[in-house]
Write a protein that holds these residues in place. Sequence first.
Motif, short mmCIF file in Angstrom:
data_model
loop_
_atom_site.label_atom_id
_atom_site.label_comp_id
_atom_site.label_asym_id
_atom_site.label_seq_id
_atom_site.Cartn_x
_atom_site.Cartn_y
_atom_site.Cartn_z
N HIS A 316 -32.53 -49.55 32.87
CA HIS A 316 -32.66 -49.02 31.51
C HIS A 316 -32.11 -47.61 31.38
N THR A 317 -31.97 -46.89 32.49
CA THR A 317 -31.43 -45.54 32.42
C THR A 317 -29.93 -45.54 32.15
N ARG A 318 -29.32 -46.72 32.26
CA ARG A 318 -27.88 -46.83 32.01
C ARG A 318 -27.59 -47.24 30.56
N VAL A 319 -28.61 -47.22 29.73
CA VAL A 319 -28.46 -47.57 28.31
C VAL A 319 -28.87 -46.38 27.46
N CYS A 320 -28.03 -46.04 26.51
CA CYS A 320 -28.32 -44.95 25.58
C CYS A 320 -28.35 -45.52 24.17
N ILE A 321 -29.50 -45.48 23.53
CA ILE A 321 -29.66 -46.11 22.22
C ILE A 321 -29.64 -45.05 21.11
N GLY A 322 -28.95 -45.38 20.03
CA GLY A 322 -28.86 -44.46 18.90
C GLY A 322 -27.84 -43.36 19.10
N VAL A 323 -26.64 -43.74 19.56
CA VAL A 323 -25.59 -42.75 19.82
C VAL A 323 -25.03 -42.21 18.50
N ARG A 324 -24.70 -40.94 18.50
CA ARG A 324 -24.09 -40.30 17.34
C ARG A 324 -22.60 -40.62 17.30
N VAL A 325 -22.14 -41.27 16.23
CA VAL A 325 -20.75 -41.72 16.15
C VAL A 325 -19.77 -40.56 16.20
N SER A 326 -20.10 -39.45 15.55
CA SER A 326 -19.18 -38.31 15.51
C SER A 326 -18.98 -37.66 16.87
N SER A 327 -19.84 -38.02 17.86
CA SER A 327 -19.68 -37.46 19.21
C SER A 327 -18.64 -38.22 20.02
N LEU A 328 -18.18 -39.37 19.52
CA LEU A 328 -17.19 -40.17 20.23
C LEU A 328 -15.78 -39.66 19.94
N TYR A 344 -20.48 -59.22 16.06
CA TYR A 344 -20.98 -58.12 15.24
C TYR A 344 -21.02 -58.43 13.75
N GLU A 345 -20.52 -59.59 13.37
CA GLU A 345 -20.60 -59.96 11.97
C GLU A 345 -22.04 -60.23 11.56
N LYS A 346 -22.88 -60.60 12.52
CA LYS A 346 -24.28 -60.85 12.24
C LYS A 346 -25.18 -59.74 12.77
N ALA A 347 -24.78 -59.12 13.85
CA ALA A 347 -25.61 -58.09 14.48
C ALA A 347 -25.56 -56.78 13.71
N LYS A 348 -26.64 -56.01 13.89
CA LYS A 348 -26.74 -54.71 13.24
C LYS A 348 -26.59 -53.58 14.26
N TYR A 349 -25.66 -53.77 15.20
CA TYR A 349 -25.42 -52.75 16.21
C TYR A 349 -24.05 -52.95 16.81
N LEU A 350 -23.54 -51.90 17.46
CA LEU A 350 -22.29 -51.95 18.20
C LEU A 350 -22.55 -51.42 19.61
N LYS A 355 -18.25 -44.99 31.23
CA LYS A 355 -18.56 -44.48 32.56
C LYS A 355 -19.85 -45.07 33.12
N GLY A 356 -19.99 -46.38 33.01
CA GLY A 356 -21.16 -47.05 33.55
C GLY A 356 -22.37 -47.06 32.66
N THR A 357 -22.29 -46.38 31.52
CA THR A 357 -23.40 -46.33 30.57
C THR A 357 -23.04 -47.12 29.33
N VAL A 358 -24.00 -47.88 28.81
CA VAL A 358 -23.79 -48.66 27.59
C VAL A 358 -24.40 -47.89 26.43
N ASN A 359 -23.55 -47.47 25.50
CA ASN A 359 -24.02 -46.75 24.32
C ASN A 359 -24.24 -47.73 23.17
N ILE A 360 -25.33 -47.54 22.45
CA ILE A 360 -25.67 -48.41 21.33
C ILE A 360 -25.57 -47.61 20.03
N VAL A 361 -24.77 -48.11 19.11
CA VAL A 361 -24.68 -47.52 17.77
C VAL A 361 -25.46 -48.45 16.84
N MET A 362 -26.54 -47.96 16.28
CA MET A 362 -27.38 -48.78 15.42
C MET A 362 -26.92 -48.67 13.96
N HIS A 363 -26.98 -49.79 13.26
CA HIS A 363 -26.62 -49.83 11.84
C HIS A 363 -27.74 -49.18 11.03
#
Length: 439
Positions: A316-328, A344-350, A355-363
Amino acid sequence: MEVVKGEEEPKKFVVEEWSGSSSTKLIRTATITTSPSSITIRRSGSRFNQIWRRILQAFVPEGYPSSVTPDYAPFQVWDSLQGLSTYIRMMLSTQALLGAIGVGEKSATVIGATFQWFLRDLTGMLGGILFTFYQGSNLDSNAKMWRLVADFMNDLGMLMDLVSPLFPSAFVFIVCLGSLSRSFTGVASGATRAALTQHFALQNNAADISAKEGSQETVATMVGMALGMLLAHVTMGYPLAIWLCFLSLTMFHMYANYKAVRCLSLTTLNCERSSILLLHFMKTGQVLSPEQVSVMENVLPLWTTSWSSKNTKFLHTRVCIGVRVSSLNHQEMVRLRESSGSHYEKAKYLLLEQKGTVNIVMHKDSVAADVLQAFLHALVMANLFDEYKSAHSESYSWMDKHYQNLVVKLQASGWKTERLLSPSIIWRADWVSPSDKID
């Protein structure tokens, strides 16, 4: 109630008296028999048992044990023991603190002692506000760890009070540090206690559990203060004995706290428990019970271990939830757009691997169920990176085949899947799928 009827009219009326707060724990206390000319009362059970049950009702929730979870009793036993040791040590540290500010000395001034005490309390109040600002919304997500941290900070605060007389020139500074440390304890302990009370309550009886805990704590306080005053009197004038008693009680206090949180089998999903459950499900197709996960999860802060955060246990430490889009940056935004497909047509996230970390962008319109799905999807992707180069497509396929089955099995095993207990999601986004048409 039993009614004995004659052939024409009732001759006797028999009423049984039962006592108990739960239908499964009722005890018959008397049988009353009435007739037109007399009344007979036959008592059942010993009066001692009745008195003991009445006393016990002041300390345990109504309907105990069926009204609380099985881990309530062992947790409360260890929690009461750690509280007892706290109040004993508090007498030792308070005695040292009062002596340091001049209580009992003719040269000490009232205004000086009052100012030092006020400055100590003021520091604690400000510290509590700052701690709530930075961590208040994150305490629910890891109640076990924060409860241990809270008690450690309380131990540190009492240690500061005991040390303060040894450094007269830095007395105010040390005392304020101790008050600051205890302010963290007050916030974290109160917040985690609220979360645990909700966990224990099986019959919407959180208020009753909280009230009975207050009674338990009152008894522990009185006994602890009495023993503390006795210990302070016996060790007065013997610094070595004071320190030996204080350190011994502190070690027992931390041990009792560790045992208390280890007794807990929480049924809510946080980041670490979700990681443990998912990894086991991906390997075996089965879901672990809350009791099994409680043994496996880590209750200490990750920095206290020497293991790498890439250990599968800490996936779980390799997942970052709620990433700020403007930081990309531009390249990451391009990859984010390319990775978004029909899923993603149905999901509310991207999801974006970096670098080994999965970033989550929430709708911005995502709800609690979407957050849980996004986090589990990110865990799947992070786990598959070590095996597949095309982890994105593999994770999409896995979610389509297994996600609904996983949720059903989690619910069947007693897990609460309404939401994920995670740090607050401050940043969200809105986007248009590549397949959508823009007018």
